[in-house]
Design an enzyme around this catalytic site. Structure first.
Site, PDB file in Angstrom:
ATOM      1  N   LYS A  22      -7.339  -3.518   5.331  1.00 24.32           N
ATOM      2  CA  LYS A  22      -6.670  -3.192   6.602  1.00 24.32           C
ATOM      3  C   LYS A  22      -6.131  -1.765   6.592  1.00 24.32           C
ATOM      4  CE  LYS A  22      -1.786  -4.489   6.065  1.00 24.32           C
ATOM      5  NZ  LYS A  22      -1.058  -3.237   6.134  1.00 24.32           N
ATOM      6  N   ASN A  23      -5.695  -1.282   5.409  1.00 24.03           N
ATOM      7  CA  ASN A  23      -5.104   0.054   5.379  1.00 24.03           C
ATOM      8  C   ASN A  23      -6.142   1.179   5.430  1.00 24.03           C
ATOM      9  OD1 ASN A  23      -2.582  -1.034   5.517  1.00 24.03           O
ATOM     10  ND2 ASN A  23      -2.053  -0.710   3.365  1.00 24.03           N
ATOM     11  N   ARG A  95       4.381  -0.256  11.972  1.00 14.85           N
ATOM     12  CA  ARG A  95       4.601   1.156  11.671  1.00 14.85           C
ATOM     13  C   ARG A  95       3.293   1.947  11.629  1.00 14.85           C
ATOM     14  NH1 ARG A  95       8.713   3.472   9.791  1.00 14.85           N
ATOM     15  NH2 ARG A  95       7.259   4.804   8.689  1.00 14.85           N
ATOM     16  N   CYS A 119      12.054  -0.266   8.334  1.00 17.98           N
ATOM     17  CA  CYS A 119      11.633  -1.655   8.230  1.00 17.98           C
ATOM     18  C   CYS A 119      12.267  -2.236   6.975  1.00 17.98           C
ATOM     19  CB  CYS A 119      10.113  -1.790   8.222  1.00 17.98           C
ATOM     20  SG  CYS A 119       9.365  -1.123   6.750  1.00 17.98           S
ATOM     21  N   ARG A 124      11.611   4.665   5.681  1.00 12.76           N
ATOM     22  CA  ARG A 124      10.262   5.132   5.998  1.00 12.76           C
ATOM     23  C   ARG A 124      10.219   6.188   7.106  1.00 12.76           C
ATOM     24  NH1 ARG A 124       6.262   0.073   5.924  1.00 12.76           N
ATOM     25  NH2 ARG A 124       4.767   1.653   5.344  1.00 12.76           N
ATOM     26  N   PRO A 125      10.807   7.334   6.860  1.00  7.14           N
ATOM     27  CA  PRO A 125      10.738   8.401   7.873  1.00  7.14           C
ATOM     28  C   PRO A 125       9.316   8.957   7.988  1.00  7.14           C
ATOM     29  CG  PRO A 125      11.740   9.234   5.855  1.00  7.14           C
ATOM     30  CD  PRO A 125      11.497   7.762   5.632  1.00  7.14           C
ATOM     31  N   ASP A 308       2.550  -2.189  -3.458  1.00  4.96           N
ATOM     32  CA  ASP A 308       2.223  -3.394  -2.671  1.00  4.96           C
ATOM     33  C   ASP A 308       1.981  -4.616  -3.559  1.00  4.96           C
ATOM     34  OD1 ASP A 308       2.471  -1.947  -0.367  1.00  4.96           O
ATOM     35  OD2 ASP A 308       0.326  -1.603  -0.103  1.00  4.96           O
ATOM     36  N   VAL A 330       8.702   3.745  -5.115  1.00  2.42           N
ATOM     37  CA  VAL A 330       8.081   4.191  -3.856  1.00  2.42           C
ATOM     38  C   VAL A 330       8.971   3.876  -2.652  1.00  2.42           C
ATOM     39  CG1 VAL A 330       6.030   4.042  -2.378  1.00  2.42           C
ATOM     40  CG2 VAL A 330       5.787   3.946  -4.876  1.00  2.42           C
ATOM     41  N   ARG A 400      -0.022 -10.524   8.875  1.00  2.00           N
ATOM     42  CA  ARG A 400      -0.309  -9.107   9.160  1.00  2.00           C
ATOM     43  C   ARG A 400      -1.365  -8.560   8.201  1.00  2.00           C
ATOM     44  NH1 ARG A 400       4.416  -5.591   8.369  1.00  2.00           N
ATOM     45  NH2 ARG A 400       2.716  -4.167   8.725  1.00  2.00           N
TER      46      ARG A 400
HETATM   47  N1  EPU Z   1       8.120   9.133   3.073  1.00  2.00           N
HETATM   48  C1  EPU Z   1       9.037  10.040   3.563  1.00  2.00           C
HETATM   49  N2  EPU Z   1       8.651  10.806   4.630  1.00  2.00           N
HETATM   50  C2  EPU Z   1       7.419  10.704   5.206  1.00  2.00           C
HETATM   51  C3  EPU Z   1       6.503   9.770   4.702  1.00  2.00           C
HETATM   52  C4  EPU Z   1       6.884   8.991   3.622  1.00  2.00           C
HETATM   53  O1  EPU Z   1      10.151  10.164   3.062  1.00  2.00           O
HETATM   54  O2  EPU Z   1       7.147  11.436   6.180  1.00  2.00           O
HETATM   55  C5  EPU Z   1       8.497   8.272   1.935  1.00  2.00           C
HETATM   56  C6  EPU Z   1       8.568   6.789   2.330  1.00  2.00           C
HETATM   57  O3  EPU Z   1       9.788   6.461   2.933  1.00  2.00           O
HETATM   58  C7  EPU Z   1       8.312   6.104   1.009  1.00  2.00           C
HETATM   59  C8  EPU Z   1       7.337   7.069   0.304  1.00  2.00           C
HETATM   60  O4  EPU Z   1       7.470   8.324   0.953  1.00  2.00           O
HETATM   61  O5  EPU Z   1       9.507   6.011   0.289  1.00  2.00           O
HETATM   62  C9  EPU Z   1       5.881   6.636   0.343  1.00  2.00           C
HETATM   63  O6  EPU Z   1       5.480   6.359   1.651  1.00  2.00           O
HETATM   64  P1  EPU Z   1       3.995   6.519   2.197  1.00  2.00           P
HETATM   65  O7  EPU Z   1       4.044   7.485   3.323  1.00  2.00           O
HETATM   66  O8  EPU Z   1       3.038   6.786   1.092  1.00  2.00           O
HETATM   67  O9  EPU Z   1       3.734   5.052   2.766  1.00  2.00           O
HETATM   68  P2  EPU Z   1       3.040   4.711   4.139  1.00  2.00           P
HETATM   69  O10 EPU Z   1       1.943   5.653   4.364  1.00  2.00           O
HETATM   70  O11 EPU Z   1       4.072   4.542   5.193  1.00  2.00           O
HETATM   71  C10 EPU Z   1       1.205   3.145   3.178  1.00  2.00           C
HETATM   72  C11 EPU Z   1       0.752   1.732   3.374  1.00  2.00           C
HETATM   73  C12 EPU Z   1       1.793   0.801   2.755  1.00  2.00           C
HETATM   74  C13 EPU Z   1       1.915   1.135   1.268  1.00  2.00           C
HETATM   75  C14 EPU Z   1       2.293   2.618   1.092  1.00  2.00           C
HETATM   76  C15 EPU Z   1       2.335   3.065  -0.354  1.00  2.00           C
HETATM   77  C16 EPU Z   1      -0.552   1.788   5.408  1.00  2.00           C
HETATM   78  C17 EPU Z   1      -0.661   1.412   6.829  1.00  2.00           C
HETATM   79  N3  EPU Z   1       0.609   1.470   4.793  1.00  2.00           N
HETATM   80  O12 EPU Z   1       2.447   3.283   3.838  1.00  2.00           O
HETATM   81  O13 EPU Z   1       1.297  -0.516   2.906  1.00  2.00           O
HETATM   82  O14 EPU Z   1       2.920   0.346   0.684  1.00  2.00           O
HETATM   83  O15 EPU Z   1       1.325   3.442   1.783  1.00  2.00           O
HETATM   84  O16 EPU Z   1       1.105   2.877  -0.958  1.00  2.00           O
HETATM   85  O17 EPU Z   1      -1.481   2.337   4.840  1.00  2.00           O
HETATM   86  C18 EPU Z   1       1.464  -2.852   3.053  1.00  2.00           C
HETATM   87  O18 EPU Z   1       0.231  -2.884   3.237  1.00  2.00           O
HETATM   88  O19 EPU Z   1       2.154  -3.890   2.821  1.00  2.00           O
HETATM   89  C19 EPU Z   1       2.166  -1.567   3.086  1.00  2.00           C
HETATM   90  C20 EPU Z   1       3.489  -1.464   3.243  1.00  2.00           C
END
Ligand code: EPU
Length: 425
Positions: A22-23, A95, A119, A124-125, A308, A330, A400
């Site tokens: 899905k991701n 998100r 969330c 998650r900014p 995850d 993370v 989801r």
């Molecule tokens: N972060 C920031 N600022 C940003 C972006 C991220 O501070 O602009 C921080 C986040 O708050 C977090 C860290 O950086 O503490 C890592 O976040 P990342 O951006 O890598 O996560 P994401 O892209 O929001 C995706 C997956 C998540 C998975 C994470 C880590 C998707 C749709 N979501 O989230 O999947 O846990 O990468 O691998 O691809 C799940 O499938 O259950 C899930 C949560």
């Protein structure tokens, strides 16, 4: 609301197949809106709630999509997309809808999307995404809870991410694909999903190199064409079913695994006493021991241990022999399931980003509540291992990201049914 009712204690046996991830499918669906011609076909698509929500969002923007559950394909026709506003009612449900930002900015030079908000697992900014968009020449403002970005013409730039953000890298890749000149993303996410998504953009006509490394380079192109694409299998789903074999002392044949993407997970499970037998064509036989052994683990971005799978591993370690130390680096709030596991007789103490798991001989069934997708999966695993009856509430979180989890587990011999909580007072 749906719940799972689980009678634990049965070792799982049989076969389960892993579907497309899905991701990758979610960013692919967003990028499909950038196609200048043709109809996108995405194959091996599971029936998941997040995918349904994103289809509704695509509809709001004027796009057309169809999901053929039997063929497991989604088709997306972007010809009529004429809006760049993603409404809060849908964005707040998922998100990942913020992935529309890069696609809309890349294709139309603007987006208007509600702030995704925090969330259960953390704040998650999206500041890294926004800083990157600005570097590419977009003016970004926040207007009453909405993020608005505009650019006449995006221009390639060097962007150094503070952290290898997964969707941040994907959003910036989409914006940069149509920018003039070359963009370099340093400290980019190297996850298999980001690599596969980049390969999909290249199939559409993009010119991206360095995929799967921490430096991704994008040479802007003028046109993108819709294509058919099969995403890689879901390594987190695969890891979850490996944990199901591990925690129930079962024996499960898992089909459609890209082993190189999940090696660290298999290594950890081996250290816990799990045996693997590799078969041909991406099939792996997973055999859990009579009792798992403790291990320590720290979640870090790929190629480190995936956050995850931290909750499913915690469920396994809760009944392993010995003491395990889990460090979650993370997300700042991804231990909510620990308290629920303790309600099932686990002995887990959380302090900041660390959790000490003292393995108990056996968990006992209890009513528990899932707080997010992977926490929900962990509670199901604990319920499968526990003595007695476990009810897992708020199964919508699990829906989801795990397709018909109860049906797949039933096929492996688990005693799990889906009910609802309407009889509660
Ligand atoms: N972060 C920031 N600022 C940003 C972006 C991220 O501070 O602009 C921080 C986040 O708050 C977090 C860290 O950086 O503490 C890592 O976040 P990342 O951006 O890598 O996560 P994401 O892209 O929001 C995706 C997956 C998540 C998975 C994470 C880590 C998707 C749709 N979501 O989230 O999947 O846990 O990468 O691998 O691809 C799940 O499938 O259950 C899930 C949560």
């Amino acid at each position: 609301m749906d719940r799972f009712i689980i009678e634990g204690g049965t070792p799982l046996r049989g076969k389960v197949a892993v579907e497309g991830v899905k991701n990758v499918i979610l960013p692919m669906m967003c990028a499909a809106l950038m196609a200048d011609d043709g109809v996108t076909i995405i194959r091996d698509v599971p029936n998941l709630r997040d995918i349904k929500v994103l289809r509704m969002l695509i509809g709001e923007l004027g796009g057309e999509s169809e999901f053929d559950e039997r063929e497991r394909t989604i088709t997306i026709d972007a010809a009529r997309v004429d809006k760049t506003v993603a409404p809060y009612e849908l964005v707040k449900q998922m998100r990942a809808s913020f992935l529309l930002a890069g696609a809309l900015l890349g294709k139309f030079g603007e987006f208007h999307i509600s702030l995704p908000g925090g969330c259960a697992i953390g704040a998650r900014p999206v500041n890294f995404h926004l800083e990157g968009f600005k570097k590419l020449g977009a003016a970004v403002t926040e207007e009453s809870g909405h993020l608005v970005a505009r650019a006449d013409r995006l221009k390639g730039a060097t962007i150094c991410l503070d952290y290898p953000s997964h969707t941040g890298t994907e959003n910036l890749m989409m914006a940069a694909v149509r920018a003039g000149g070359k963009t370099v993303i340093e400290n980019a996410a190297s996850d298999p999903e980001v690599r596969d998504f980049g390969n999909y953009l290249n199939a559409m006509g993009a010119n991206i190199s360095g995929l799967g490394t921490s430096t991704v380079m994008i040479d802007g192109v003028d046109r993108l064409t819709a294509v058919s694409y099969t995403p890689i299998p879901d390594r987190i789903v695969a890891g979850t079913y490996m944990c199901a074999a591990a925690v129930t002392a079962g024996e499960i044949e898992i089909e459609n695994i890209h082993e190189s993407d999940i090696r660290i997970v298999m290594d950890k499970l081996s250290n816990m006493g799990v045996e693997f037998e590799k078969k041909t064509g991406g099939t792996v036989m997973v055999k859990g021991p009579a009792r798992l052994r403790s291990v320590d683990l720290t979640t870090i971005p790929y190629p480190g241990f995936p956050t995850d799978l931290q909750p499913p591993f915690m469920a396994c370690l809760a009944c392993a022999e010995g003491v395990s130390l889990i460090r979650e680096t993370v997300f700042e709030n991804r231990f909510i399931h620990a308290a629920e596991l303790n309600r099932m007789g686990a002995y887990i103490r959380v302090a900041g980003d660390k959790a000490v798991v003292v393995g108990v001989p056996c968990l006992t069934g209890a009513p528990v509540m899932s707080s997010d997708l992977r926490a929900g999966a962990a509670l199901v695993l604990a319920g499968l291992a526990a003595h007695g009856t476990t009810t897992v509430d708020r199964v919508y979180h699990i829906d989801r990201g795990y397709e018909k989890m109860e049906t797949k587990l039933q096929a492996l011999g688990a005693h799990i049914t889906r009910g609802d909580d309407s009889e509660d007072t």
